[in-house]
Design a protein around this motif. Sequence first.
Motif, PDB file in Angstrom:
ATOM      1  N   ALA A  27       0.794  -1.358   0.011  1.00 28.78           N
ATOM      2  CA  ALA A  27       0.033   0.061   0.199  1.00 28.78           C
ATOM      3  C   ALA A  27       0.804   1.384  -0.091  1.00 28.78           C
TER       4      ALA A  27
ATOM      5  N   ARG B 283       1.724   2.146  -3.359  1.00 28.72           N
ATOM      6  CA  ARG B 283       0.684   2.914  -4.135  1.00 28.72           C
ATOM      7  C   ARG B 283       0.484   4.408  -3.897  1.00 28.72           C
TER       8      ARG B 283
ATOM      9  N   THR C  53       7.610  -5.023  -3.189  1.00 26.53           N
ATOM     10  CA  THR C  53       6.775  -4.987  -2.150  1.00 26.53           C
ATOM     11  C   THR C  53       6.689  -6.038  -1.101  1.00 26.53           C
TER      12      THR C  53
ATOM     13  N   ARG D 141      -7.225   3.983  -3.758  1.00 19.71           N
ATOM     14  CA  ARG D 141      -5.988   3.244  -3.861  1.00 19.71           C
ATOM     15  C   ARG D 141      -5.897   2.237  -2.757  1.00 19.71           C
ATOM     16  N   ILE D 142      -6.432   2.475  -1.600  1.00 13.54           N
ATOM     17  CA  ILE D 142      -6.064   1.632  -0.568  1.00 13.54           C
ATOM     18  C   ILE D 142      -7.098   0.922   0.155  1.00 13.54           C
TER      19      ILE D 142
END
Length: 410
Positions: A86, A89, A108, A249-250
């Motif tokens: 995350a 991102r 990641t 995005r998360i």
Amino acid sequence: MSLRLTVHRGNRQIGGSCIEIAHPDGARLVLDAGRPLDAPEGVTGLLPASLDLSRPATVLISHPHQDHHGLVDELPADWSVWTGAASARLIALTGEIGDRPASRIFETWDSYSGPFSIGPFTVTPMLTDHSAFDAYMLLVEGAGRRVLYTGDFRRHGRKGGLVDGLLARPPADIDALIIEGTNLGTDKPVQTETALEDAFVALFGRTAGRVFVAWSGQNIDRTVTLYRAAKKTGRSLVIDLYTADVLDRIAEGTRLPRTGFANLKVVVTSGLRRMYASRGREDFVARMARDGVAARAVPLDAVVMLRRSLIGNYTRAGLIPTARDAFNLSMCGYLSTPYCAEPLEWCRSAGAEIAYLHSSGHAAPADLRTLAAAVSAKAVIPVHGENWDSAATGFERVRRLADGEAWAIP
């Protein structure tokens, strides 16, 4: 032979963090590559002079705040960079919004990844509580030594239980604890997000009109706190397109609020609409607009995100503060900057009530000492603080380093 630890920057300042752990076989890990908080906009060439760029290294980014990742693009292109999934991102979003798209692909890990190997090192990311989403402490093992880097953390946020769990079962046999000290020697507010939520409920309850709030769009805990308080008082939380982008995005697979949730609206302003269109993201704007509201139509009882860049759009649309409204600055340490001073004055000059409900993204001094005592490392390495020399009472076995000083961990 032992690991060698070098704090290239951060021994006596907040932000700009850059820490190296070198293995006897020559392998190197760099923990964070942060941009100094006082660095002028657009200035480059800010990597610490003591960081050797001529030899390979692997970089681990603890969380997505720029004072920990902001110089990644200045590192050699053949250095691999790791961070949380995350976090990657959010770092990408920061680059896009700043018109500086990231020039590299991140490796990641996830919060459930567990230990993994990088050359002779074993790295264990440990999800922690911080105002940045997806923040980690990092346990690094190699050459018979164990180093724990706290990154930035706190114990009073919505993920404070993660730190409580570490205190109950601290990692054993830590040779060096690299610990942040942002709040040492300060009186910054450190109330829990739950207590802050109650305070917002009270503010929203006594305010006849709108409540304008300035907070960071990447402070997910604060967004959740405001959303919950708005919902409890029958109000809608109105966020801008950038904050909606952060959540978009998360939030998938989580319980975090996002577009489509009741009591949450996106204000679609002309300025941010143009900015997103210039980056080829018209589809995103159209999707957000389905749960959106024009600035001129924001309800009179809304909780409205306010930032300096929105004032012009709000004013032209007639979304302006009145004496029936309130303003809350939910950020710490930026009162003297135009970023906060202009929204504050915009609301104050209209006669709105001015509140200051906030809680720091960093650990209270007592919690810093509690963590250091629980870990009971053979050496404590202070970083990310300005007051370590005057406020280190209560910490044992402190090893003070100068920026760029290499230390062989005994």
